[in-house]
Motif scaffolding. Structure first.
Motif, mmCIF file in Angstrom:
data_model
loop_
_atom_site.group_PDB
_atom_site.id
_atom_site.type_symbol
_atom_site.label_atom_id
_atom_site.label_comp_id
_atom_site.label_asym_id
_atom_site.label_seq_id
_atom_site.Cartn_x
_atom_site.Cartn_y
_atom_site.Cartn_z
ATOM 1 N N THR A 238 0.856 -1.177 0.000
ATOM 2 C CA THR A 238 0.000 0.000 0.000
ATOM 3 C C THR A 238 0.894 1.230 0.000
ATOM 4 O OG1 THR A 238 -1.772 1.186 1.157
ATOM 5 C CG2 THR A 238 -0.243 -0.082 2.536
ATOM 6 N N SER A 239 0.661 2.129 -0.941
ATOM 7 C CA SER A 239 1.607 3.210 -1.192
ATOM 8 C C SER A 239 1.048 4.557 -0.760
ATOM 9 C CB SER A 239 1.974 3.230 -2.675
ATOM 10 O OG SER A 239 0.874 3.683 -3.444
ATOM 11 N N SER A 240 1.527 5.614 -1.386
ATOM 12 C CA SER A 240 1.055 6.968 -1.075
ATOM 13 C C SER A 240 -0.129 7.359 -1.948
ATOM 14 C CB SER A 240 2.195 7.973 -1.254
ATOM 15 O OG SER A 240 2.711 7.905 -2.568
ATOM 16 N N VAL A 241 -0.738 6.374 -2.633
ATOM 17 C CA VAL A 241 -1.886 6.634 -3.501
ATOM 18 C C VAL A 241 -2.986 5.618 -3.194
ATOM 19 C CG1 VAL A 241 -2.687 6.933 -5.869
ATOM 20 C CG2 VAL A 241 -0.299 7.404 -5.312
ATOM 21 N N GLY B 197 4.293 2.337 1.805
ATOM 22 C CA GLY B 197 5.298 3.043 1.024
ATOM 23 C C GLY B 197 5.056 4.535 0.904
ATOM 24 N N LEU B 198 5.168 5.275 2.000
ATOM 25 C CA LEU B 198 5.038 6.725 1.957
ATOM 26 C C LEU B 198 6.352 7.367 1.515
ATOM 27 C CD1 LEU B 198 3.177 7.279 5.363
ATOM 28 C CD2 LEU B 198 2.161 6.942 3.091
ATOM 29 N N VAL B 199 6.272 8.627 1.039
ATOM 30 C CA VAL B 199 7.477 9.408 0.749
ATOM 31 C C VAL B 199 7.923 10.057 2.051
ATOM 32 C CG1 VAL B 199 8.467 11.325 -0.548
ATOM 33 C CG2 VAL B 199 6.770 9.834 -1.626
ATOM 34 N N VAL B 200 9.112 9.679 2.531
ATOM 35 C CA VAL B 200 9.617 10.138 3.825
ATOM 36 C C VAL B 200 11.042 10.642 3.620
ATOM 37 C CG1 VAL B 200 10.176 9.446 6.181
ATOM 38 C CG2 VAL B 200 8.142 8.514 5.066
ATOM 39 N N ILE B 201 11.285 11.915 3.964
ATOM 40 C CA ILE B 201 12.572 12.560 3.679
ATOM 41 C C ILE B 201 13.183 13.097 4.970
ATOM 42 C CG2 ILE B 201 13.767 14.248 2.241
ATOM 43 C CD1 ILE B 201 11.209 14.420 0.520
ATOM 44 N N GLU C 76 -0.639 -0.099 12.008
ATOM 45 C CA GLU C 76 -1.148 -1.442 11.720
ATOM 46 C C GLU C 76 -0.100 -2.352 11.085
ATOM 47 O OE1 GLU C 76 -4.535 -2.861 11.878
ATOM 48 O OE2 GLU C 76 -4.788 -1.276 13.368
ATOM 49 N N ILE C 77 1.055 -1.800 10.719
ATOM 50 C CA ILE C 77 2.039 -2.593 9.970
ATOM 51 C C ILE C 77 3.383 -2.629 10.719
ATOM 52 C CG2 ILE C 77 0.964 -2.258 7.728
ATOM 53 C CD1 ILE C 77 3.986 -0.192 8.630
ATOM 54 N N ASP C 78 4.244 -3.546 10.310
ATOM 55 C CA ASP C 78 5.567 -3.592 10.927
ATOM 56 C C ASP C 78 6.683 -3.654 9.892
ATOM 57 O OD1 ASP C 78 5.356 -6.179 10.010
ATOM 58 O OD2 ASP C 78 5.633 -7.131 11.964
ATOM 59 N N GLU C 79 6.364 -3.302 8.635
ATOM 60 C CA GLU C 79 7.405 -3.164 7.629
ATOM 61 C C GLU C 79 7.033 -2.051 6.658
ATOM 62 O OE1 GLU C 79 7.764 -6.536 4.699
ATOM 63 O OE2 GLU C 79 6.448 -7.543 6.133
ATOM 64 N N VAL C 80 8.056 -1.349 6.184
ATOM 65 C CA VAL C 80 7.853 -0.209 5.296
ATOM 66 C C VAL C 80 8.858 -0.261 4.153
ATOM 67 C CG1 VAL C 80 6.945 1.327 7.100
ATOM 68 C CG2 VAL C 80 9.416 1.277 6.626
ATOM 69 N N ALA C 81 8.510 0.426 3.057
ATOM 70 C CA ALA C 81 9.444 0.682 1.962
ATOM 71 C C ALA C 81 9.277 2.155 1.607
ATOM 72 C CB ALA C 81 9.167 -0.215 0.762
ATOM 73 N N PHE C 82 9.970 3.021 2.329
ATOM 74 C CA PHE C 82 9.830 4.450 2.126
ATOM 75 C C PHE C 82 10.283 4.816 0.718
ATOM 76 C CE2 PHE C 82 10.486 4.863 6.933
ATOM 77 C CZ PHE C 82 9.122 4.959 7.180
#
Length: 338
Positions: A201-204, A239-243, A301-307
């Protein structure tokens, strides 16, 4: 759930892999170097986007084949391969081959639907079957069957000196459990769950139930797990955009903040006929980002990300962002490098 008392389990990143039309090799080499750096920094996964007829990676499976030979541990993913451009059987062969070359590290993410600008490219892509192609979830099911070892041929055995298999070769037994569906709708989340896939699930997302991005994303995660045989333990990656800006120069911080400001207006209301909702990009120190993420209902709700790395930055910017993600933000979220 990554609450302050519960650590983030997997930290990954996503890159688009931009290149110059006149000289595409440096851009591809930059992508491979970023993936190598990600492994060095301890990231769990590196993901590449997929762009056709643009100046971004058009063949992520080939790029990840190269990356598999420059790394030894980091997981390699696609986010996502649009199946409308692919023959599921042929794609299954390529995915299995790269998975074996990587030692079982491939995480293919896919999606369905007609290719973008289909009317303009369909005669080049499908000259004899353009109007008969099926771009539904059935295309995903075909890929799942091929990857998971279901028969694709009625013939198997020896013919002369050649031996034929009824299933796709090579067969990589674990790959079927590492297939991801990149979904932006409630229907896609439920379908992926019923078919025992993992969920990106991404930023869209589509503004179906409401116009609150986080609430919609949360509903997708819960619907996916409600329909998945693994229930609450089914894998979801956000997968949010995180800077992060901890080690950024003043010029970099100004550029990052300007980038976010230019993209923020699109997050106010749903966009286009499909009513797509975009998440606001996050920029700031790791302490600030951690607070924003912990306040995000879907993140909890999650425990893994792909920023996701921003689209248009320079190589040195990505080095700084990745370094801060791994050394500052990750630890602030309870994550530890492998």
């Amino acid at each position: 759930m990554p609450l302050p008392s519960e650590p983030l389990r997997k930290l990954g990143f996503l890159t688009i892999g931009l290149f110059d039309d006149a000289d595409p090799r440096p851009g591809h080499e930059s992508t491979l170097e970023i993936i190598r750096l990600g492994e060095e920094l301890g990231f769990d996964s590196a993901w590449v986007r997929h762009r056709h007829l643009q100046y971004g990676i058009s063949s992520p499976v080939a790029v990840l084949a190269a990356a598999s030979q420059r790394t030894s541990r980091i997981e390699l993913g696609t986010a996502v391969i649009p199946l409308g451009w692919e023959n599921p059987l042929r794609l299954a062969e390529d995915l299995a081959t790269v998975d074996i070359l990587s030692g079982g590290r491939l995480n293919p993410g896919i999606s369905v639907g007609p290719p973008r600008h289909y009317d303009q490219i369909k005669r080049a892509l499908y000259p004899d079957s353009a109007d008969a192609e099926d771009f539904s979830y059935e295309r995903v099911r075909r890929l799942l069957d091929c990857v998971r070892g279901e028969p694709v041929s009625d013939f198997g055995g020896t013919e002369g000196f050649e031996v034929f298999s009824q299933r796709v070769q090579p067969h990589s037994p674990g790959l079927g459990r590492r297939l991801w569906y990149g979904g932006a709708s409630l229907r896609s989340a439920e379908w992926a769950g019923r078919h025992a896939m993992n969920f990106l699930t991404s930023s869209v997302v589509k503004a179906e139930e409401s116009e609150g991005f986080a609430e919609v994303q949360l509903s997708h995660i819960r619907a996916f797990r409600a329909h998945h045989p693994d229930g609450d333990t089914a894998r979801v990656s956000q997968g949010l955009v995180v800077i992060p800006t901890d080690s950024a120069t003043s010029a970099q911080r100004e550029k990052y903040e300007r980038y976010v400001a230019e993209r923020t207006p699109r997050t106010a209301v749903p966009q286009g006929p499909a009513r797509m909702m975009f998440a606001r990009d996050l920029v700031g120190t790791s302490a600030q980002l951690a607070g924003q993420l912990y306040s995000h209902p879907a993140f909890r709700e999650i425990d893994e990300v792909a920023f996701a790395l921003p689209f248009t930055f320079e190589h040195e910017d990505y080095v700084q962002i990745l370094t801060d993600l791994a050394t500052k933000l990750g630890p602030a979220l309870g994550w530890a490098p492998r």
